[in-house]
Design a protein around this motif. Structure first.
Motif, PDB file in Angstrom:
ATOM      1  N   GLY A  61     -23.094 -61.274-158.789  1.00 56.04           N
ATOM      2  CA  GLY A  61     -22.963 -61.425-157.345  1.00 56.04           C
ATOM      3  C   GLY A  61     -23.405 -62.770-156.813  1.00 56.04           C
ATOM      4  O   GLY A  61     -23.345 -63.016-155.620  1.00 56.04           O
ATOM      5  N   ASN A  80     -20.788 -59.121-163.281  1.00 58.99           N
ATOM      6  CA  ASN A  80     -20.776 -59.961-162.085  1.00 58.99           C
ATOM      7  C   ASN A  80     -22.093 -59.779-161.341  1.00 58.99           C
ATOM      8  O   ASN A  80     -22.305 -58.765-160.691  1.00 58.99           O
ATOM      9  CB  ASN A  80     -19.605 -59.574-161.177  1.00 58.99           C
ATOM     10  N   VAL A 127     -17.580 -68.405-167.074  1.00 56.36           N
ATOM     11  CA  VAL A 127     -17.493 -67.361-166.051  1.00 56.36           C
ATOM     12  C   VAL A 127     -18.418 -67.633-164.871  1.00 56.36           C
ATOM     13  O   VAL A 127     -18.426 -66.871-163.898  1.00 56.36           O
ATOM     14  CB  VAL A 127     -17.809 -65.977-166.648  1.00 56.36           C
ATOM     15  N   GLY A 128     -19.177 -68.709-164.926  1.00 56.12           N
ATOM     16  CA  GLY A 128     -20.038 -69.052-163.806  1.00 56.12           C
ATOM     17  C   GLY A 128     -20.853 -70.290-164.117  1.00 56.12           C
ATOM     18  O   GLY A 128     -21.205 -70.546-165.276  1.00 56.12           O
ATOM     19  N   SER A 149     -22.824 -65.851-158.913  1.00 59.31           N
ATOM     20  CA  SER A 149     -22.298 -66.924-159.745  1.00 59.31           C
ATOM     21  C   SER A 149     -21.267 -67.717-158.970  1.00 59.31           C
ATOM     22  O   SER A 149     -20.709 -67.288-157.973  1.00 59.31           O
ATOM     23  CB  SER A 149     -21.664 -66.337-161.013  1.00 59.31           C
ATOM     24  N   LEU A 208     -23.886 -62.186-166.550  1.00 57.43           N
ATOM     25  CA  LEU A 208     -22.728 -63.050-166.785  1.00 57.43           C
ATOM     26  C   LEU A 208     -22.427 -63.158-168.283  1.00 57.43           C
ATOM     27  O   LEU A 208     -21.271 -63.120-168.700  1.00 57.43           O
ATOM     28  CB  LEU A 208     -22.992 -64.450-166.212  1.00 57.43           C
ATOM     29  N   GLN A 244     -29.631 -62.171-163.963  1.00 59.55           N
ATOM     30  CA  GLN A 244     -28.298 -62.485-163.450  1.00 59.55           C
ATOM     31  C   GLN A 244     -27.473 -63.244-164.485  1.00 59.55           C
ATOM     32  O   GLN A 244     -26.279 -62.983-164.656  1.00 59.55           O
ATOM     33  CB  GLN A 244     -28.425 -63.296-162.158  1.00 59.55           C
TER      34      GLN A 244
END
Length: 513
Positions: free
Chosen positions: A507, A505, A484-485, A509, A500, A496
């Motif tokens: 913001g 989210n 996902v990132g 990634s 994930l 952060q």
């Protein structure tokens, strides 16, 4: 035994506790006093005796010598049932839940008087406890539907439902995101304000400082010190644990990334229940870099590693090692092409009853220098094994000692020595320091950094965000089988990444090559 010490009321007192196993003294005259309404941390290296001590308090083991008082009364705790009657509950590192049952069914499972708790009454009490302590969980949800943090809440609810006022938590944050860790801390703090007592075992020194009021440090089965946490620091605690200074700073050279040596292209595979576990994952690992895989347990990391190492069939996609498609190759072929792997469960990668020597050559016994005639060259093998034991500082009585008798840290050194001795261009390291003490963690971190600096491509899978942040050059986050990132550690924060990991989210990634 006097219950009051100064202005503090002691709820647990353990005096002169001795516990012996064949060839090992796990507890050598341990003293421990725990106050009502405090969070008390237990620290120690692997084999220091802290878990054994708590297993005695919970009735899993019985001490050979010594006495225990609970709430001022001398007690004999011969089973977990005895401990529960005394108001003691234990939440183990690996949760003991039936995943096909609901939360409510797990909470009342095993209660002798469960007939007095029909489903609706049990659900109501669970909701009341959940609301009171901020433990958000649906009584009707099935365990398999819950995250690791939610499953831990179920374990806490089980203990509270049974009337526990003293809770023992073994490595309580090992599988939690930073957000779940904060929620757990808030819950524990609220409970202590209402008179509950918490004892927790952890190897994360920062959490000892953040969580606990006091800490007892054990080394080689004995208490080294008990002190107020607010008057200590991670460096002092680490020194007490291992008997020397421990360097926490990671010295990592600037990355000099080479060519791609491992490519994972649009990979999909099934899990144990024949449901999609890895979904269209694409990753590239370069020579001279460490790519970290972060995620809460059960989000496809294990299945991804098994697919890359040849232990799980690939449904779709390709795996390319040094330009060779290994998607359908056997595990032996992948090893011969230069894929090394340190599995997450140490004993899966070893043969426990075999000697240290046999385990060290388990993957390399076919090398020509070990087979100079019809028979294996025992002299060459001994020289090779002795060199690895010395080079990797493996503490073992002899090369002929069964590997199962070594400590966790030394078992991990055997695995690393075996995998790295063949100089594979790619190393997959899965939970390389899980359950290890700070001294062993320091050694393994340093070793992995040196391998990366020497040009090795390392795929690191870990649920320890501190480890991921410290060792990785890039971090790929997995959630529900997908990446996902992909982020760089210097450009993001643990919070952060935690978002994930939980499917949120943050913001920031994105795909970082």
């Amino acid at each position: 035994m006097n219950k009051a010490v100064g202005k503090q009321e002691t709820v647990v007192v353990m005096r002169d506790i001795v516990k012996k196993f064949p060839g090992v003294i796990a507890n050598a005259g341990v003293d421990l006093s725990v106050y009502k309404g405090e969070i008390h941390a237990l620290l120690g290296e692997n084999g220091a005796g802290k878990t054994t001590l708590m297993n005695i308090l919970y009735g899993i083991y019985q001490q050979d010598e010594g006495k225990i008082w609970v709430n001022g009364e001398s007690v004999a705790i011969k089973s977990p049932q005895d401990a529960i009657k005394l108001g003691i509950g234990m939440i183990h590192q690996h949760f003991r839940l039936v995943i096909t049952h609901t939360v409510a069914e797990n909470v009342i499972l095993g209660l002798r008087d469960r007939l007095l708790f029909p489903a609706r009454a049990a659900e109501k009490r669970i909701r009341d406890l959940s609301t009171r302590y901020g433990i958000k969980v649906d009584p009707n949800a099935y365990i398999w539907q819950l995250s690791a943090g939610e499953q831990q809440r179920v374990e806490i609810l089980k203990a509270l439902f049974r009337g526990a006022r003293i809770l023992i938590l073994d490595e309580p944050t090992s599988m939690l995101t930073p957000q779940e860790t904060e929620e757990l801390l808030a819950t524990l703090r609220q409970m202590t304000q209402e008179g509950y007592t918490i004892i927790f075992i952890t190897h994360k020194l920062d959490e000892v400082i953040e969580f606990s009021d006091r800490v007892t440090v054990l080394r080689q089965g004995k208490v080294v010190s008990t002190l107020e946490t607010s008057r200590s620091n991670p460096g002092e605690l680490a020194k007490l644990m291992v008997g020397r200074e421990v360097i926490f700073r990671v010295k990592k050279k600037e990355m000099h990334r080479g060519d791609v040596v491992l490519e994972i292209k649009n990979l999909s595979t099934l899990g144990d229940k024949l449901m999609p576990a890895v979904k269209n994952v694409s990753l590239s690992v370069y020579a001279g870099e460490t790519l970290g895989i972060a995620g809460v347990a059960g989000n496809g990391q294990r299945e991804l590693v098994e697919a890359v190492t040849g232990l799980r069939p690939v449904i779709e996609g390709r795996i390319i090692l040094k330009g060779t498609d290994i998607t359908r190759a056997s595990p032996r072929k992948r090893i011969d092409l230069g894929l090394g792997s340190v599995p997450g469960e140490r004993m899966i990668g070893l043969v426990p009853n075999m000697t240290v020597a046999d385990n060290l050559i388990l993957k390399s016994y076919l090398r020509p220098e070990f087979n100079k005639s019809l028979f294996m060259d025992q002299r060459s093998i001994r020289e090779h094994v002795d060199r690895l034991i010395q080079e990797y500082s493996i503490l073992t009585p002899s090369r002929e000692t069964p590997v199962k008798l070594l400590s966790g840290g030394n078992i991990q050194r055997v695995l690393l020595a075996r995998e790295l001795s063949d100089s594979p261009p790619v190393l997959i390291a899965t939970h390389p320091t899980s359950g290890l003490d700070v001294g062993a963690i320091e050694y393994i971190w340093d070793l992995l950094i040196k391998e990366r600096d020497a040009g090795r491509a390392i795929l690191l899978i870990s649920e320890d965000l501190e480890e991921i942040m410290a060792l990785s050059d890039r971090i790929a986050v997995m959630f529900e089988g997908e990446v996902v990132g992909i982020v760089k550690p210097q450009e993001t924060t643990p919070e952060q990444i935690g978002l994930l990991m939980a499917g949120g989210n943050p913001g920031s990634s994105g795909d970082v090559q």
